[in-house]
Design a protein around this motif. Sequence first.
Motif, PDB file in Angstrom:
ATOM      1  N   GLY A 274       0.722  -1.281   0.045  1.00  0.00           N
ATOM      2  CA  GLY A 274       0.126   0.061  -0.310  1.00  0.00           C
ATOM      3  C   GLY A 274       0.838   0.956   0.022  1.00  0.00           C
ATOM      4  N   ILE A 275       0.268   2.365   0.685  1.00  0.00           N
ATOM      5  CA  ILE A 275       0.708   3.828   0.449  1.00  0.00           C
ATOM      6  C   ILE A 275       2.356   3.779   1.369  1.00  0.00           C
ATOM      7  N   GLY A 276       2.200   2.864   2.349  1.00  0.00           N
ATOM      8  CA  GLY A 276       3.567   2.805   3.191  1.00  0.00           C
ATOM      9  C   GLY A 276       3.489   3.996   4.445  1.00  0.00           C
ATOM     10  N   ILE A 277       4.281   4.186   5.127  1.00  0.00           N
ATOM     11  CA  ILE A 277       4.563   5.193   6.192  1.00  0.00           C
ATOM     12  C   ILE A 277       5.812   5.643   6.310  1.00  0.00           C
ATOM     13  N   GLU A 278       5.691   6.922   6.433  1.00  0.00           N
ATOM     14  CA  GLU A 278       6.915   7.842   6.769  1.00  0.00           C
ATOM     15  C   GLU A 278       7.858   7.351   7.928  1.00  0.00           C
ATOM     16  N   GLU A 279       9.039   7.373   7.797  1.00  0.00           N
ATOM     17  CA  GLU A 279      10.018   6.698   9.055  1.00  0.00           C
ATOM     18  C   GLU A 279       9.685   7.500  10.329  1.00  0.00           C
ATOM     19  N   LYS A 280       9.472   8.662  10.075  1.00  0.00           N
ATOM     20  CA  LYS A 280       9.292   9.370  11.547  1.00  0.00           C
ATOM     21  C   LYS A 280       7.983   9.036  12.186  1.00  0.00           C
ATOM     22  N   HIS A 281       6.794   8.265  11.569  1.00  0.00           N
ATOM     23  CA  HIS A 281       5.846   8.106  12.070  1.00  0.00           C
ATOM     24  C   HIS A 281       5.915   6.525  12.779  1.00  0.00           C
ATOM     25  N   LEU A 282       6.994   5.790  12.590  1.00  0.00           N
ATOM     26  CA  LEU A 282       6.868   4.308  12.871  1.00  0.00           C
ATOM     27  C   LEU A 282       7.229   4.518  14.469  1.00  0.00           C
ATOM     28  N   PRO A 283       8.198   5.049  15.195  1.00  0.00           N
ATOM     29  CA  PRO A 283       8.232   4.853  16.490  1.00  0.00           C
ATOM     30  C   PRO A 283       6.939   4.991  17.388  1.00  0.00           C
ATOM     31  N   ARG A 284       5.975   5.566  16.795  1.00  0.00           N
ATOM     32  CA  ARG A 284       4.756   6.193  17.570  1.00  0.00           C
ATOM     33  C   ARG A 284       3.411   5.217  17.106  1.00  0.00           C
ATOM     34  N   LEU A 285       3.607   4.295  16.247  1.00  0.00           N
ATOM     35  CA  LEU A 285       2.530   3.595  15.522  1.00  0.00           C
ATOM     36  C   LEU A 285       1.721   2.855  16.332  1.00  0.00           C
ATOM     37  N   PHE A 286       2.199   2.440  17.645  1.00  0.00           N
ATOM     38  CA  PHE A 286       1.618   1.475  18.336  1.00  0.00           C
ATOM     39  C   PHE A 286       1.179   2.584  19.484  1.00  0.00           C
ATOM     40  N   GLU A 287       1.071   3.520  19.529  1.00  0.00           N
ATOM     41  CA  GLU A 287       0.392   4.562  20.570  1.00  0.00           C
ATOM     42  C   GLU A 287      -1.123   4.606  20.348  1.00  0.00           C
TER      43      GLU A 287
END
Length: 341
Positions: A274-287
Amino acid sequence: MKLSVLVLIAALAVGIAIGLVNFYFQQSWYDLMISFGVSFAISYVVFYYLLQKYIYSKIVLIYKLIHNLKLGKDLKDALGEYVSSDPINDVEQEVKEWAGAKKREIDVLKKQEQFRREFLSNVSHEFKTPLFAVQGYIDTLQECMVDDPETANKFLKKAATNVERLSYLINDLDSISKLESGEIPINYQKFDFVLLTKEVMDNLEDSARVRNIKLSFKEKYTSPAYVRADREKIRQVMINLIQNSLKYGRTNGSTAIKIFELHDQYLIEVTDDGIGIEEKHLPRLFERFYRIDTHRSREEGGTGLGLAIVKHILEAHQQIISVRSTLQIGTTFAFTLEKLG
Protein backbone atom coordinates in the motif's frame (compact mmCIF):
# COMPACT_ATOMS: atom_id res chain seq x y z
CA MET A 1 39.75 8.09 52.00
CA LYS A 2 39.57 6.58 55.51
CA LEU A 3 39.32 8.67 58.69
CA SER A 4 42.74 7.58 60.06
CA VAL A 5 44.47 8.66 56.84
CA LEU A 6 42.76 12.05 56.90
CA VAL A 7 43.73 12.61 60.56
CA LEU A 8 47.31 11.47 59.90
CA ILE A 9 47.72 13.95 57.04
CA ALA A 10 46.25 16.80 59.10
CA ALA A 11 48.42 15.97 62.16
CA LEU A 12 51.55 15.74 59.99
CA ALA A 13 50.81 19.13 58.48
CA VAL A 14 50.38 20.71 61.94
CA GLY A 15 53.49 18.92 63.34
CA ILE A 16 55.71 19.97 60.44
CA ALA A 17 54.48 23.56 60.59
CA ILE A 18 55.10 23.91 64.36
CA GLY A 19 58.47 22.12 64.08
CA LEU A 20 59.66 24.49 61.33
CA VAL A 21 58.53 27.55 63.29
CA ASN A 22 60.40 26.29 66.37
CA PHE A 23 63.51 25.59 64.27
CA TYR A 24 63.36 29.10 62.81
CA PHE A 25 63.59 30.66 66.28
CA GLN A 26 65.73 28.09 68.16
CA GLN A 27 67.98 26.88 65.31
CA SER A 28 68.05 23.45 67.00
CA TRP A 29 67.25 20.15 65.33
CA TYR A 30 66.62 18.61 68.73
CA ASP A 31 63.94 21.23 69.53
CA LEU A 32 62.48 20.73 66.04
CA MET A 33 62.07 16.99 66.62
CA ILE A 34 60.58 17.48 70.10
CA SER A 35 58.12 20.13 68.96
CA PHE A 36 57.19 18.07 65.88
CA GLY A 37 56.59 14.89 67.94
CA VAL A 38 54.54 16.61 70.64
CA SER A 39 52.43 18.69 68.24
CA PHE A 40 51.89 15.69 65.92
CA ALA A 41 50.70 13.47 68.79
CA ILE A 42 48.41 16.12 70.27
CA SER A 43 47.03 17.09 66.85
CA TYR A 44 46.37 13.47 65.90
CA VAL A 45 44.41 12.80 69.11
CA VAL A 46 42.44 16.07 68.93
CA PHE A 47 41.64 15.79 65.20
CA TYR A 48 40.66 12.15 65.50
CA TYR A 49 38.33 12.88 68.40
CA LEU A 50 36.74 15.91 66.76
CA LEU A 51 36.33 14.33 63.33
CA GLN A 52 35.05 11.09 64.79
CA LYS A 53 32.50 12.75 67.05
CA TYR A 54 31.24 15.65 64.97
CA ILE A 55 31.82 14.72 61.32
CA TYR A 56 32.69 11.08 60.62
CA SER A 57 29.91 9.55 62.71
CA LYS A 58 27.39 11.86 61.03
CA ILE A 59 28.64 10.82 57.58
CA VAL A 60 28.34 7.15 58.55
CA LEU A 61 24.78 7.77 59.76
CA ILE A 62 23.87 9.60 56.54
CA TYR A 63 25.39 6.84 54.44
CA LYS A 64 23.52 4.12 56.31
CA LEU A 65 20.31 6.08 55.94
CA ILE A 66 20.71 6.65 52.20
CA HIS A 67 21.88 3.11 51.50
CA ASN A 68 19.03 1.43 53.34
CA LEU A 69 16.34 3.80 52.09
CA LYS A 70 17.46 2.92 48.56
CA LEU A 71 16.80 -0.71 49.45
CA GLY A 72 13.22 0.22 50.28
CA LYS A 73 13.43 -0.03 54.07
CA ASP A 74 11.46 2.28 56.33
CA LEU A 75 13.17 4.98 58.41
CA LYS A 76 13.57 2.83 61.51
CA ASP A 77 15.21 -0.04 59.63
CA ALA A 78 17.27 2.38 57.55
CA LEU A 79 19.14 3.41 60.71
CA GLY A 80 20.12 -0.19 61.33
CA GLU A 81 23.32 -2.17 61.28
CA TYR A 82 24.90 -1.54 57.87
CA VAL A 83 28.50 -0.32 58.22
CA SER A 84 30.84 0.66 55.41
CA SER A 85 34.62 0.52 55.55
CA ASP A 86 34.88 3.80 53.61
CA PRO A 87 31.66 5.77 54.11
CA ILE A 88 33.00 9.11 52.83
CA ASN A 89 33.60 7.80 49.31
CA ASP A 90 30.60 5.52 49.53
CA VAL A 91 28.23 8.30 50.53
CA GLU A 92 29.42 10.34 47.54
CA GLN A 93 28.73 7.40 45.25
CA GLU A 94 25.38 6.69 46.86
CA VAL A 95 24.28 10.33 46.53
CA LYS A 96 25.32 10.40 42.86
CA GLU A 97 23.41 7.19 42.15
CA TRP A 98 20.40 8.39 44.11
CA ALA A 99 20.40 11.75 42.31
CA GLY A 100 20.61 9.94 38.96
CA ALA A 101 17.75 7.63 39.89
CA LYS A 102 15.59 10.55 41.00
CA LYS A 103 16.32 12.41 37.78
CA ARG A 104 15.26 9.38 35.77
CA GLU A 105 12.10 9.09 37.85
CA ILE A 106 11.31 12.76 37.23
CA ASP A 107 11.88 12.31 33.48
CA VAL A 108 9.55 9.30 33.45
CA LEU A 109 6.91 11.23 35.41
CA LYS A 110 7.15 14.13 32.95
CA LYS A 111 6.69 11.75 30.02
CA GLN A 112 3.76 10.08 31.76
CA GLU A 113 2.17 13.45 32.44
CA GLN A 114 2.59 14.44 28.80
CA PHE A 115 1.14 11.09 27.72
CA ARG A 116 -1.79 11.54 30.14
CA ARG A 117 -2.62 14.97 28.71
CA GLU A 118 -2.42 13.71 25.13
CA PHE A 119 -4.46 10.63 25.99
CA LEU A 120 -7.24 12.63 27.67
CA SER A 121 -7.28 15.05 24.75
CA ASN A 122 -7.51 12.17 22.25
CA VAL A 123 -10.23 10.36 24.20
CA SER A 124 -12.23 13.57 24.47
CA HIS A 125 -11.91 14.17 20.73
CA GLU A 126 -12.74 10.59 19.79
CA PHE A 127 -15.90 10.62 21.90
CA LYS A 128 -16.92 14.13 20.92
CA THR A 129 -17.03 13.47 17.17
CA PRO A 130 -19.63 10.65 17.13
CA LEU A 131 -21.59 12.17 20.04
CA PHE A 132 -22.04 15.47 18.21
CA ALA A 133 -22.96 13.55 15.06
CA VAL A 134 -25.61 11.53 16.91
CA GLN A 135 -26.94 14.70 18.50
CA GLY A 136 -27.25 16.37 15.08
CA TYR A 137 -28.99 13.36 13.53
CA ILE A 138 -31.47 13.15 16.39
CA ASP A 139 -32.29 16.86 16.08
CA THR A 140 -32.92 16.35 12.37
CA LEU A 141 -35.06 13.28 13.06
CA GLN A 142 -37.27 15.26 15.38
CA GLU A 143 -37.92 17.81 12.65
CA CYS A 144 -38.61 15.46 9.74
CA MET A 145 -40.01 12.30 11.36
CA VAL A 146 -43.55 12.98 10.12
CA ASP A 147 -43.06 15.10 7.01
CA ASP A 148 -40.11 13.24 5.49
CA PRO A 149 -39.89 9.65 6.74
CA GLU A 150 -37.32 8.70 4.07
CA THR A 151 -34.86 11.35 5.29
CA ALA A 152 -35.66 10.42 8.88
CA ASN A 153 -34.77 6.79 8.17
CA LYS A 154 -31.51 7.86 6.50
CA PHE A 155 -30.44 9.92 9.51
CA LEU A 156 -31.52 7.18 11.88
CA LYS A 157 -29.11 4.80 10.17
CA LYS A 158 -26.31 7.38 10.41
CA ALA A 159 -27.01 7.86 14.10
CA ALA A 160 -26.90 4.10 14.61
CA THR A 161 -23.53 3.94 12.85
CA ASN A 162 -22.06 6.55 15.18
CA VAL A 163 -23.50 4.81 18.24
CA GLU A 164 -21.85 1.61 17.02
CA ARG A 165 -18.56 3.49 16.66
CA LEU A 166 -18.88 4.69 20.25
CA SER A 167 -19.53 1.12 21.35
CA TYR A 168 -16.38 -0.11 19.57
CA LEU A 169 -14.36 2.70 21.13
CA ILE A 170 -15.54 1.88 24.65
CA ASN A 171 -14.90 -1.84 24.15
CA ASP A 172 -11.38 -1.20 22.81
CA LEU A 173 -10.55 1.14 25.68
CA ASP A 174 -11.84 -1.46 28.13
CA SER A 175 -9.72 -4.16 26.48
CA ILE A 176 -6.52 -2.08 26.66
CA SER A 177 -7.19 -1.16 30.29
CA LYS A 178 -7.70 -4.79 31.27
CA LEU A 179 -4.65 -5.95 29.31
CA GLU A 180 -2.47 -3.34 31.02
CA SER A 181 -3.75 -4.22 34.48
CA GLY A 182 -3.57 -7.97 33.88
CA GLU A 183 -7.30 -8.44 34.43
CA ILE A 184 -7.59 -10.40 31.20
CA PRO A 185 -5.64 -13.66 31.68
CA ILE A 186 -3.61 -15.21 28.89
CA ASN A 187 -5.02 -18.69 28.34
CA TYR A 188 -2.06 -20.52 26.86
CA GLN A 189 -2.81 -23.51 24.68
CA LYS A 190 -1.27 -25.43 21.82
CA PHE A 191 -2.83 -24.70 18.43
CA ASP A 192 -2.00 -24.67 14.73
CA PHE A 193 -1.25 -21.11 13.62
CA VAL A 194 -1.65 -22.08 9.95
CA LEU A 195 -5.23 -23.16 10.56
CA LEU A 196 -5.99 -19.98 12.52
CA THR A 197 -4.59 -17.81 9.71
CA LYS A 198 -6.78 -19.53 7.12
CA GLU A 199 -9.84 -18.99 9.33
CA VAL A 200 -9.09 -15.28 9.68
CA MET A 201 -8.50 -14.92 5.93
CA ASP A 202 -11.83 -16.59 5.19
CA ASN A 203 -13.60 -14.19 7.55
CA LEU A 204 -11.99 -11.14 5.93
CA GLU A 205 -12.33 -12.33 2.35
CA ASP A 206 -15.41 -10.17 1.67
CA SER A 207 -13.70 -7.04 3.02
CA ALA A 208 -10.70 -7.72 0.79
CA ARG A 209 -12.92 -8.28 -2.24
CA VAL A 210 -14.69 -4.94 -1.70
CA ARG A 211 -11.31 -3.21 -1.81
CA ASN A 212 -10.00 -5.36 -4.68
CA ILE A 213 -7.12 -6.61 -2.55
CA LYS A 214 -5.87 -10.18 -2.79
CA LEU A 215 -5.10 -12.06 0.43
CA SER A 216 -2.29 -14.56 -0.04
CA PHE A 217 -0.96 -17.32 2.16
CA LYS A 218 1.48 -19.43 0.18
CA GLU A 219 0.66 -23.04 -0.57
CA LYS A 220 3.87 -24.16 1.11
CA TYR A 221 2.19 -23.58 4.49
CA THR A 222 0.33 -26.88 4.37
CA SER A 223 1.96 -28.55 7.37
CA PRO A 224 0.91 -27.41 10.86
CA ALA A 225 2.83 -24.68 12.73
CA TYR A 226 2.06 -25.34 16.38
CA VAL A 227 2.47 -22.44 18.78
CA ARG A 228 1.83 -21.85 22.49
CA ALA A 229 -0.41 -18.82 22.96
CA ASP A 230 -3.94 -17.60 23.62
CA ARG A 231 -5.75 -18.61 20.40
CA GLU A 232 -8.54 -16.02 20.56
CA LYS A 233 -6.20 -13.16 21.37
CA ILE A 234 -3.83 -14.11 18.54
CA ARG A 235 -6.89 -14.26 16.29
CA GLN A 236 -7.58 -10.65 17.29
CA VAL A 237 -3.97 -9.74 16.49
CA MET A 238 -4.25 -11.24 13.00
CA ILE A 239 -7.64 -9.62 12.36
CA ASN A 240 -6.36 -6.19 13.40
CA LEU A 241 -3.18 -6.45 11.32
CA ILE A 242 -4.93 -7.72 8.19
CA GLN A 243 -7.72 -5.13 8.51
CA ASN A 244 -5.07 -2.45 8.86
CA SER A 245 -3.37 -3.68 5.68
CA LEU A 246 -6.70 -3.62 3.85
CA LYS A 247 -7.49 -0.12 5.09
CA TYR A 248 -4.22 1.34 3.78
CA GLY A 249 -3.63 -1.09 0.93
CA ARG A 250 -3.48 -0.26 -2.73
CA THR A 251 -6.49 -0.91 -4.98
CA ASN A 252 -5.86 -4.15 -6.91
CA GLY A 253 -2.99 -4.76 -4.51
CA SER A 254 -2.26 -7.65 -2.19
CA THR A 255 -1.70 -8.58 1.45
CA ALA A 256 0.59 -11.52 2.16
CA ILE A 257 0.94 -13.53 5.37
CA LYS A 258 4.24 -15.36 5.80
CA ILE A 259 5.68 -17.66 8.48
CA PHE A 260 9.38 -18.10 9.18
CA GLU A 261 10.65 -20.83 11.47
CA LEU A 262 13.29 -19.71 13.96
CA HIS A 263 15.09 -21.64 16.69
CA ASP A 264 12.35 -21.64 19.33
CA GLN A 265 9.88 -19.24 17.75
CA TYR A 266 7.86 -18.55 14.64
CA LEU A 267 8.19 -15.15 12.99
CA ILE A 268 4.92 -14.06 11.39
CA GLU A 269 4.79 -11.23 8.86
CA VAL A 270 1.78 -9.39 7.44
CA THR A 271 2.87 -7.43 4.35
CA ASP A 272 0.92 -5.08 2.09
CA ASP A 273 1.90 -3.13 -1.02
CA GLY A 274 0.00 0.00 0.00
CA ILE A 275 0.84 3.64 0.55
CA GLY A 276 3.53 2.96 3.17
CA ILE A 277 4.43 4.96 6.26
CA GLU A 278 6.99 7.74 6.70
CA GLU A 279 9.88 6.73 8.94
CA LYS A 280 9.17 9.52 11.43
CA HIS A 281 5.80 7.94 12.27
CA LEU A 282 7.09 4.41 12.94
CA PRO A 283 8.21 4.87 16.59
CA ARG A 284 4.72 6.10 17.60
CA LEU A 285 2.67 3.77 15.46
CA PHE A 286 1.53 1.58 18.38
CA GLU A 287 0.44 4.49 20.58
CA ARG A 288 -3.23 4.79 21.43
CA PHE A 289 -5.16 7.07 19.02
CA TYR A 290 -2.03 7.88 17.03
CA ARG A 291 -3.09 8.49 13.44
CA ILE A 292 -0.81 9.18 10.48
CA ASP A 293 -3.52 10.55 8.18
CA THR A 294 -6.31 11.76 10.46
CA HIS A 295 -8.78 12.54 7.67
CA ARG A 296 -8.38 9.22 5.89
CA SER A 297 -8.37 7.27 9.17
CA ARG A 298 -11.75 8.68 10.14
CA GLU A 299 -13.17 8.03 6.68
CA GLU A 300 -12.03 4.41 6.87
CA GLY A 301 -13.49 4.00 10.37
CA GLY A 302 -11.93 2.30 13.36
CA THR A 303 -11.11 3.55 16.81
CA GLY A 304 -7.40 4.27 16.46
CA LEU A 305 -6.69 1.59 19.07
CA GLY A 306 -6.17 -1.49 16.91
CA LEU A 307 -2.36 -1.47 16.80
CA ALA A 308 -2.15 -0.52 20.49
CA ILE A 309 -4.26 -3.58 21.33
CA VAL A 310 -2.03 -5.76 19.12
CA LYS A 311 1.07 -4.57 20.97
CA HIS A 312 -0.48 -5.12 24.40
CA ILE A 313 -1.61 -8.65 23.52
CA LEU A 314 1.83 -9.64 22.26
CA GLU A 315 3.60 -8.02 25.23
CA ALA A 316 1.27 -9.98 27.52
CA HIS A 317 2.60 -13.09 25.72
CA GLN A 318 6.16 -11.79 26.31
CA GLN A 319 6.62 -11.49 22.57
CA ILE A 320 7.61 -8.58 20.35
CA ILE A 321 6.14 -6.79 17.33
CA SER A 322 7.97 -4.54 14.88
CA VAL A 323 7.16 -2.61 11.73
CA ARG A 324 9.12 -1.59 8.66
CA SER A 325 7.78 0.46 5.79
CA THR A 326 8.69 2.33 2.61
CA LEU A 327 6.51 5.04 1.10
CA GLN A 328 4.57 3.92 -1.98
CA ILE A 329 6.01 0.40 -1.66
CA GLY A 330 4.33 -1.08 1.38
CA THR A 331 4.42 -1.98 5.05
CA THR A 332 5.32 -5.13 6.98
CA PHE A 333 4.29 -5.92 10.53
CA ALA A 334 6.25 -8.76 12.12
CA PHE A 335 5.74 -10.52 15.44
CA THR A 336 6.93 -13.68 17.16
CA LEU A 337 5.18 -16.57 18.88
CA GLU A 338 6.55 -19.43 20.94
CA LYS A 339 7.06 -22.53 18.82
CA LEU A 340 5.95 -26.01 19.93
CA GLY A 341 7.06 -29.24 18.35
